[in-house]
Motif scaffolding. Structure first.
Motif, PDB file in Angstrom:
ATOM      1  N   LEU A  39      40.019   6.392  29.600  1.00 31.39           N
ATOM      2  CA  LEU A  39      39.461   7.545  28.895  1.00 31.39           C
ATOM      3  C   LEU A  39      39.470   7.216  27.405  1.00 31.39           C
ATOM      4  N   VAL A  40      38.303   7.191  26.796  1.00 28.82           N
ATOM      5  CA  VAL A  40      38.187   6.815  25.386  1.00 28.82           C
ATOM      6  C   VAL A  40      38.184   8.074  24.527  1.00 28.82           C
ATOM      7  N   VAL A  41      39.167   8.164  23.637  1.00 25.59           N
ATOM      8  CA  VAL A  41      39.341   9.327  22.764  1.00 25.59           C
ATOM      9  C   VAL A  41      39.153   8.876  21.319  1.00 25.59           C
ATOM     10  N   PHE A  42      38.284   9.557  20.601  1.00 25.90           N
ATOM     11  CA  PHE A  42      37.918   9.152  19.239  1.00 25.90           C
ATOM     12  C   PHE A  42      38.164  10.286  18.242  1.00 25.90           C
ATOM     13  N   HIS A  43      38.758   9.921  17.105  1.00 30.70           N
ATOM     14  CA  HIS A  43      38.916  10.846  15.980  1.00 30.70           C
ATOM     15  C   HIS A  43      38.356  10.188  14.728  1.00 30.70           C
ATOM     16  N   GLY A  44      37.416  10.868  14.081  1.00 33.96           N
ATOM     17  CA  GLY A  44      36.788  10.316  12.892  1.00 33.96           C
ATOM     18  C   GLY A  44      37.658  10.442  11.661  1.00 33.96           C
ATOM     19  N   GLY A  46      43.510  17.009   9.244  1.00 35.59           N
ATOM     20  CA  GLY A  46      44.700  17.044  10.082  1.00 35.59           C
ATOM     21  C   GLY A  46      44.952  15.762  10.838  1.00 35.59           C
ATOM     22  N   THR A  47      44.558  14.635  10.255  1.00 38.06           N
ATOM     23  CA  THR A  47      44.678  13.345  10.941  1.00 38.06           C
ATOM     24  C   THR A  47      46.124  12.972  11.233  1.00 38.06           C
ATOM     25  N   ARG A  48      47.059  13.469  10.438  1.00 39.34           N
ATOM     26  CA  ARG A  48      48.471  13.125  10.707  1.00 39.34           C
ATOM     27  C   ARG A  48      48.913  13.637  12.076  1.00 39.34           C
ATOM     28  N   PHE A  49      48.378  14.762  12.504  1.00 44.90           N
ATOM     29  CA  PHE A  49      48.710  15.288  13.825  1.00 44.90           C
ATOM     30  C   PHE A  49      48.101  14.407  14.916  1.00 44.90           C
ATOM     31  N   VAL A  50      46.913  13.892  14.659  1.00 46.85           N
ATOM     32  CA  VAL A  50      46.259  13.007  15.628  1.00 46.85           C
ATOM     33  C   VAL A  50      47.065  11.719  15.768  1.00 46.85           C
ATOM     34  N   ILE A  98      41.196   5.879  19.494  1.00 48.66           N
ATOM     35  CA  ILE A  98      40.545   5.287  18.316  1.00 48.66           C
ATOM     36  C   ILE A  98      40.557   6.270  17.154  1.00 48.66           C
ATOM     37  N   ILE A  99      41.010   5.801  15.988  1.00 49.20           N
ATOM     38  CA  ILE A  99      40.853   6.521  14.727  1.00 49.20           C
ATOM     39  C   ILE A  99      40.104   5.598  13.784  1.00 49.20           C
ATOM     40  N   ASP A 100      38.911   5.994  13.395  1.00 45.82           N
ATOM     41  CA  ASP A 100      38.090   5.143  12.530  1.00 45.82           C
ATOM     42  C   ASP A 100      37.077   6.026  11.816  1.00 45.82           C
ATOM     43  N   GLY A 101      36.500   5.513  10.733  1.00 44.38           N
ATOM     44  CA  GLY A 101      35.514   6.303  10.000  1.00 44.38           C
ATOM     45  C   GLY A 101      35.220   5.716   8.644  1.00 44.38           C
ATOM     46  N   LEU A 139      29.521   4.700  16.907  1.00 42.56           N
ATOM     47  CA  LEU A 139      30.904   4.582  17.361  1.00 42.56           C
ATOM     48  C   LEU A 139      31.277   5.774  18.235  1.00 42.56           C
ATOM     49  N   MET A 140      30.885   6.957  17.810  1.00 44.38           N
ATOM     50  CA  MET A 140      31.174   8.168  18.580  1.00 44.38           C
ATOM     51  C   MET A 140      30.531   8.115  19.964  1.00 44.38           C
ATOM     52  N   SER A 141      29.355   7.534  20.048  1.00 43.39           N
ATOM     53  CA  SER A 141      28.616   7.509  21.318  1.00 43.39           C
ATOM     54  C   SER A 141      29.354   6.734  22.407  1.00 43.39           C
ATOM     55  N   ARG A 142      30.289   5.866  22.022  1.00 37.24           N
ATOM     56  CA  ARG A 142      31.011   5.051  23.003  1.00 37.24           C
ATOM     57  C   ARG A 142      32.269   5.741  23.545  1.00 37.24           C
ATOM     58  N   SER A 143      32.514   6.974  23.108  1.00 33.39           N
ATOM     59  CA  SER A 143      33.728   7.682  23.508  1.00 33.39           C
ATOM     60  C   SER A 143      33.444   8.702  24.604  1.00 33.39           C
ATOM     61  N   ASN A 144      34.505   9.188  25.232  1.00 29.72           N
ATOM     62  CA  ASN A 144      34.409  10.293  26.199  1.00 29.72           C
ATOM     63  C   ASN A 144      34.846  11.614  25.569  1.00 29.72           C
TER      64      ASN A 144
END
Length: 362
Positions: free
Chosen positions: A203-208, A216-220, A238-241, A251-256
């Protein structure tokens, strides 16, 4: 109508322009380049250069184009604090734009003085402290200055209407006499490809990554550390941006699953793009936010500003991986029905048409 959209954040005006053009209107976006995002605009008011040269460019270019930016039926400014504030520069530029055109509107969108002053008191949680600590690395921001607040107040009084883009900003402007109904963020669903959301090996999880504190990236990060330890063979996290919008969407398109904002009661542009792609979105979906948009339910899984809300949501989704094609389909339909660019554009037309008396424009 001939419409001038001033300013750009995250593709909001870009997607609105697409909807307005589909309805037969003539639309121009005049804006500073939105940093690394490289969002297409029609008239560049600055942002091509960095350092001292960039500051001079941002000062001179709006003055250069000012006389040509007239004769529009409607102008819309994306944010009260969009232009340089020193020496009343913003007051001069915006007042000229308003005086030289027909109806004028201000979006309640993004950080401005009203959001910083009134949002603090009216929202049950908000990003202000983390924004100061991690993004500004300061104990205060210009938005809190008296002169900035006064300009925000004067601008609200001068425009024909204020249009909030989500619950948070509606709360900051709710006392204003000319506030309009909240209008959902637009997304050009004709240009965002929808593919069935199928989970493969993991399961691919992405946060920009963009404005670490505000989003709120620290929570992620904290949640991902826990999830990595528990499910190393089931999750790709994945965390990227901080990249051009086109690359970011690829990049987002490759996530679930896409995690939007933790401090927000509402879904932001990042989350709206993800819905249109058919992703499962985690972010702001508080009931008061949904009510503001006139919907009872949303496919967005609501998060609160803490790591555990992410962990719990992902663990539930891990048990439902066979349901992702259906979940993704619901996301896409919600994007089409609530955020579709033509639907949203018509709501803007309605708001503009029912406001004030049209001035004569040259």
């Amino acid at each position: 109508m001939k419409i001038l959209l001033i300013g750009e954040f995250s593709g909001l005006h870009l997607n609105l322009k697409a909807g307005l053009q589909a309805l037969g209107h003539e639309v121009t976006i005049a804006a500073y380049m939105d940093g690394f995002k490289k969002i297409p605009i029609d008239i560049t008011l600055g942002g091509l250069y960095k350092g001292f040269t960039g500051k001079i460019e941002k000062f001179i270019k709006p003055l250069y184009y000012l006389n040509s930016l007239k004769g529009f039926d409607v102008i819309q400014l994306i944010n009260a604090n969009y232009f340089w504030h020193k020496f009343n520069y913003d007051r001069f530029i915006v007042n000229r734009l308003i005086d030289n055109n027909g109806k004028s509107f201000l979006l309640a969108a993004g950080c401005d003085s009203f959001f910083w002053k009134y949002g603090r008191d009216r929202l049950k949680y908000a990003p202000f402290n983390d924004n100061l600590l991690y993004d500004y690395k300061s104990s205060n921001v210009n938005y809190e200055r008296k002169s900035w607040l006064q300009w925000n107040t004067d601008l609200v009084d001068k425009v024909d209407g204020v249009i909030p883009i989500m619950y948070e900003y509606q709360q900051a402007y709710r006392h204003c006499h000319n506030i309009k109904p909240c209008i959902a963020l637009p997304v050009d669903v004709d240009t965002i490809p929808y593919l069935e959301n199928t989970v493969k090996d993991k399961l691919v999880v992405f946060h920009g990554l963009n404005r670490y504190g505000y989003k709120g990236t620290r929570f992620v990060e904290e949640a991902f550390k826990t999830l990595n330890a528990r499910y190393p063979d089931k999750l790709e996290l994945i965390i990227d941006g901080n990249m051009p919008l086109s690359e970011y969407l690829e990049l987002m398109s490759r996530s679930n699953v896409v995690i939007d904002q933790l401090w927000s009661h509402s879904n932001g542009m990042n989350g709206v793009y993800a819905l249109a792609m058919g992703k499962v979105v985690l972010g702001g979906a508080e009931q008061e936010s949904l009510q503001m948009l006139g919907v009872k339910t949303s496919p967005v899984i609501n998060l609160t500003p803490d790591a555990n809300s992410i962990v719990v949501a992902i663990e539930v989704l891990l048990a439902q991986v066979d349901q992702f094609p259906v979940l993704g389909f619901h996301s896409r339909k919600f994007a089409e029905q609530i955020h579709g660019h033509i639907t949203v554009a018509q709501q803007y037309i309605n708001a503009w048409n029912c406001s004030g008396v049209e001035k004569n424009s040259e």
